[in-house]
Design an enzyme around this catalytic site. Structure first.
Site, PDB file in Angstrom:
ATOM      1  N   VAL A  22       0.834  -1.203   0.000  1.00 39.92           N
ATOM      2  CA  VAL A  22       0.000   0.000   0.000  1.00 39.92           C
ATOM      3  C   VAL A  22       0.874   1.261   0.000  1.00 39.92           C
ATOM      4  CG1 VAL A  22      -1.770   1.285   1.245  1.00 39.92           C
ATOM      5  CG2 VAL A  22      -1.892  -1.212   1.150  1.00 39.92           C
ATOM      6  N   THR A 118       1.248   0.690   7.829  1.00 39.27           N
ATOM      7  CA  THR A 118       1.885  -0.521   8.339  1.00 39.27           C
ATOM      8  C   THR A 118       0.753  -1.454   8.789  1.00 39.27           C
ATOM      9  OG1 THR A 118       1.908   0.044  10.687  1.00 39.27           O
ATOM     10  CG2 THR A 118       3.662   0.975   9.328  1.00 39.27           C
ATOM     11  N   VAL A 167     -11.840  -0.188   5.820  1.00 40.80           N
ATOM     12  CA  VAL A 167     -12.954  -1.104   5.518  1.00 40.80           C
ATOM     13  C   VAL A 167     -13.344  -0.909   4.055  1.00 40.80           C
ATOM     14  CG1 VAL A 167     -15.283  -1.853   6.130  1.00 40.80           C
ATOM     15  CG2 VAL A 167     -13.831  -0.805   7.883  1.00 40.80           C
ATOM     16  N   GLY A 222      -0.837 -15.721  -3.119  1.00 42.86           N
ATOM     17  CA  GLY A 222      -0.407 -14.567  -2.318  1.00 42.86           C
ATOM     18  C   GLY A 222      -1.574 -13.765  -1.763  1.00 42.86           C
ATOM     19  N   GLU A 225      -2.133 -13.755   4.335  1.00 41.32           N
ATOM     20  CA  GLU A 225      -0.929 -13.412   5.088  1.00 41.32           C
ATOM     21  C   GLU A 225      -0.015 -14.638   5.050  1.00 41.32           C
ATOM     22  OE1 GLU A 225      -0.240 -10.463   6.510  1.00 41.32           O
ATOM     23  OE2 GLU A 225      -2.100  -9.724   5.656  1.00 41.32           O
ATOM     24  N   LYS A 240     -12.707  -4.835  11.289  1.00 42.85           N
ATOM     25  CA  LYS A 240     -13.527  -3.999  10.399  1.00 42.85           C
ATOM     26  C   LYS A 240     -14.935  -3.842  10.972  1.00 42.85           C
ATOM     27  CE  LYS A 240     -10.830  -5.466   6.429  1.00 42.85           C
ATOM     28  NZ  LYS A 240     -10.761  -6.150   5.155  1.00 42.85           N
TER      29      LYS A 240
HETATM   30  N1  LIG Z   1      -2.978  -4.822   0.869  1.00 47.47           N
HETATM   31  C1  LIG Z   1      -4.246  -4.411   0.778  1.00 47.47           C
HETATM   32  O1  LIG Z   1      -4.929  -4.568  -0.248  1.00 47.47           O
HETATM   33  C2  LIG Z   1      -4.876  -3.713   1.961  1.00 47.47           C
HETATM   34  C3  LIG Z   1      -6.233  -3.352   1.906  1.00 47.47           C
HETATM   35  C4  LIG Z   1      -6.799  -2.645   2.985  1.00 47.47           C
HETATM   36  C5  LIG Z   1      -6.019  -2.357   4.086  1.00 47.47           C
HETATM   37  N2  LIG Z   1      -4.707  -2.762   4.140  1.00 47.47           N
HETATM   38  C6  LIG Z   1      -3.927  -2.442   5.332  1.00 47.47           C
HETATM   39  O2  LIG Z   1      -2.851  -1.596   4.944  1.00 47.47           O
HETATM   40  C7  LIG Z   1      -1.720  -1.868   5.767  1.00 47.47           C
HETATM   41  C8  LIG Z   1      -0.519  -2.153   4.886  1.00 47.47           C
HETATM   42  O3  LIG Z   1      -0.782  -3.280   4.067  1.00 47.47           O
HETATM   43  P1  LIG Z   1       0.329  -3.787   3.025  1.00 47.47           P
HETATM   44  O4  LIG Z   1      -0.342  -4.812   2.212  1.00 47.47           O
HETATM   45  O5  LIG Z   1       0.974  -2.623   2.391  1.00 47.47           O
HETATM   46  O6  LIG Z   1       1.374  -4.467   4.044  1.00 47.47           O
HETATM   47  P2  LIG Z   1       2.914  -4.836   3.761  1.00 47.47           P
HETATM   48  O7  LIG Z   1       3.146  -4.994   2.304  1.00 47.47           O
HETATM   49  O8  LIG Z   1       3.250  -5.936   4.697  1.00 47.47           O
HETATM   50  O9  LIG Z   1       3.718  -3.508   4.209  1.00 47.47           O
HETATM   51  C9  LIG Z   1       3.790  -3.086   5.542  1.00 47.47           C
HETATM   52  C10 LIG Z   1       4.904  -2.070   5.637  1.00 47.47           C
HETATM   53  O10 LIG Z   1       4.920  -1.535   6.956  1.00 47.47           O
HETATM   54  C11 LIG Z   1       6.250  -1.507   7.426  1.00 47.47           C
HETATM   55  N3  LIG Z   1       6.238  -1.499   8.888  1.00 47.47           N
HETATM   56  C12 LIG Z   1       5.825  -2.464   9.732  1.00 47.47           C
HETATM   57  N4  LIG Z   1       5.946  -2.038  11.005  1.00 47.47           N
HETATM   58  C13 LIG Z   1       6.449  -0.784  10.945  1.00 47.47           C
HETATM   59  C14 LIG Z   1       6.788   0.193  11.915  1.00 47.47           C
HETATM   60  N5  LIG Z   1       6.632  -0.054  13.225  1.00 47.47           N
HETATM   61  N6  LIG Z   1       7.269   1.397  11.505  1.00 47.47           N
HETATM   62  C15 LIG Z   1       7.436   1.650  10.175  1.00 47.47           C
HETATM   63  N7  LIG Z   1       7.117   0.764   9.209  1.00 47.47           N
HETATM   64  C16 LIG Z   1       6.639  -0.432   9.596  1.00 47.47           C
HETATM   65  C17 LIG Z   1       6.894  -2.722   6.816  1.00 47.47           C
HETATM   66  O11 LIG Z   1       8.285  -2.596   6.873  1.00 47.47           O
HETATM   67  P3  LIG Z   1       9.287  -3.699   6.240  1.00 47.47           P
HETATM   68  O12 LIG Z   1       9.224  -3.442   4.753  1.00 47.47           O
HETATM   69  O13 LIG Z   1      10.592  -3.361   6.843  1.00 47.47           O
HETATM   70  O14 LIG Z   1       8.736  -5.019   6.635  1.00 47.47           O
HETATM   71  C18 LIG Z   1       6.320  -2.652   5.403  1.00 47.47           C
HETATM   72  O15 LIG Z   1       7.068  -1.743   4.620  1.00 47.47           O
HETATM   73  C19 LIG Z   1      -2.114  -3.031   6.672  1.00 47.47           C
HETATM   74  O16 LIG Z   1      -2.540  -2.526   7.917  1.00 47.47           O
HETATM   75  C20 LIG Z   1      -3.283  -3.678   5.946  1.00 47.47           C
HETATM   76  O17 LIG Z   1      -4.180  -4.341   6.812  1.00 47.47           O
HETATM   77  C21 LIG Z   1      -4.116  -3.415   3.093  1.00 47.47           C
END
Ligand SMILES: NC(=O)c1ccc[n+]([C@@H]2O[C@H](COP(=O)([O-])OP(=O)(O)OC[C@H]3O[C@@H](n4cnc5c(N)ncnc54)[C@H](OP(=O)(O)O)[C@@H]3O)[C@@H](O)[C@H]2O)c1
Length: 370
Positions: A22, A118, A167, A222, A225, A240
């Site tokens: 994201v 995050t 959500v 993929g 999780e 949510k």
């Molecule tokens: N993916 C979707 O379609 C989607 C949809 C709705 C909501 N979301 C929400 O959006 C958020 C991100 O999703 P994502 O898919 O982008 O996850 P992701 O690919 O796992 O990326 C998470 C990022 O957060 C970083 N991070 C973790 N803890 C941290 C901290 N304490 N301080 C700074 N950075 C930190 C990670 O660092 P590293 O790179 O070092 O690991 C990584 O770069 C989640 O909460 C998810 O539930 C995602």
């Protein structure tokens, strides 16, 4: 307020926590949307820091577009965000998110926006500090909003906290609920399929796949999780449901939501590989549920329902023709939408839509608060 040159652009500092799927998409959209952001909204987002778990890339004057795209590319290669760490030089200091925010805030000349994309727990102190400093907050991370009500309640009463993408994956679910609440339309019931992963699983079961095969397919694509129990346990859907219920005005706790995990407690203790190996033991019972639903002309969907401060999250047989059978529908039944509910539905999954929801939050904050 610093405005640039003859175009008088409002320059808005942005501190981004998280540079994964994201976060990367958001950076790309900020860069590719520069022109329309300036023309339509008269503003320019200056990304002054991007952080991952290992450090941050900081420039209080704003990272250049080339640097932002470089950061996205580096994360795509699995490298850290901090360029010093990438180059093997002395890394940036091991700051907490609060220290990083305070450092950046002391060097910019106006309040900005803290973005949490995050999936980390325990980021409430940095959200609180941002609000104290007059910053706005945009969240795709649900954890702070879904924690105990005693700590989460302050974010629901604070218009400088935006969270469209928590959500509905960027569809205007939160904006719609906000409109209903703001216009004093009493919320009676909200329900929907709030997990793309579990929606996929239900669709595969309906097509005749065994439960174990459907889970393995979701893992291989993929969609889950790394540990698929994060999805199958229903905790993310619970979060949510809590966010929807709390926005509707009910001070709900997680104990107010009944959650049906899609695996028994004894499988919770296994390693991921052992868990996947044990999944076929659940195939028979799941196939029987699918068949029982089919005998009634129904299909199974993993639904969240919230009504009068109580919720439920789990597999429910619904008519195949129900709008809720489609992926990612949310239905609002309210005082005005009483006999015919208000439905929000669309593709609603994936990092581009989610990032667009966050970008919309940034623009909303600029228009209304900064
Ligand atoms: N993916 C979707 O379609 C989607 C949809 C709705 C909501 N979301 C929400 O959006 C958020 C991100 O999703 P994502 O898919 O982008 O996850 P992701 O690919 O796992 O990326 C998470 C990022 O957060 C970083 N991070 C973790 N803890 C941290 C901290 N304490 N301080 C700074 N950075 C930190 C990670 O660092 P590293 O790179 O070092 O690991 C990584 O770069 C989640 O909460 C998810 O539930 C995602």
């Amino acid at each position: 307020m610093r405005r640039s040159g003859s175009k008088r652009l409002l320059r808005v500092p942005v501190l981004l926590l998280g540079a994964g799927g994201v976060g990367g998409a958001l950076l790309r959209q900020i860069v590719s949307g520069r022109h329309s952001c300036a023309r339509r909204n008269g503003c320019r987002f200056e990304v002054v820091a991007v952080a991952d778990r290992r450090g941050a890339w900081v420039n209080p004057a704003g990272l250049s577009d080339a640097e932002l795209l470089d950061a996205v590319a580096a994360k795509g290669r699995g490298e850290p965000i901090d360029p010093a760490r990438r180059a093997g030089r002395a890394a940036s200091p091991g700051e907490s998110p609060v220290e990083l925010l305070e450092r950046v805030a002391s060097e910019v000349d106006r309040p900005g926006i803290l973005v949490d994309v995050t999936a980390a727990e325990g980021l409430e102190p940095v959200l609180d500090r941002a609000l104290e400093l007059g910053w706005g907050v945009a969240l795709a991370n649900k954890k702070a909003l879904a924690g105990p009500w005693a700590t989460a309640r302050r974010y629901f009463g604070e218009p400088r906290v935006r969270h469209e993408s928590t959500v509905g994956g960027g569809q205007p679910v939160i904006a719609t609920l906000r409109y209903l609440v703001d216009t004093n339309d009493p919320i009676r019931r909200m329900e929907g399929q709030l997990s793309g992963t579990l929606g996929f699983l239900c669709a595969r079961l309906e097509a005749g796949a065994l439960f174990s095969a459907a889970v393995n397919e979701a893992v291989a694509r993929g969609y889950t999780e790394p540990d698929p129990r994060e999805d199958l346990g229903g905790r993310d859907v619970l979060r949510k449901a809590l966010i929807l219920g709390r926005m509707a005005g009910w001070p709900m706790e997680s104990a107010d939501v009944e959650v049906e995990p899609l695996f028994p407690a004894e499988l919770a203790r296994l390693g991921v590989g052992e868990f996947l190996a044990a999944l076929p033991s659940l195939d028979g019972a799941m196939a029987a549920r699918v068949a029982a639903a089919r005998d009634e002309g129904k299909i199974l969907r993993y639904l969240a329902r919230v009504e009068e401060g109580r919720g439920s999250v789990g597999l429910v047989p619904i008519p195949a023709a129900s709008p809720l059978a489609g992926l990612k529908y949310v239905s609002f039944r309210t005082g005005r939408y009483d006999d015919e509910p208000l439905l929000i539905g669309g593709k609603g999954a994936g990092v581009e839509m989610t990032a667009a929801g966050v970008l919309g939050d940034l623009l909303g904050l600029v228009r209304e608060h900064l």
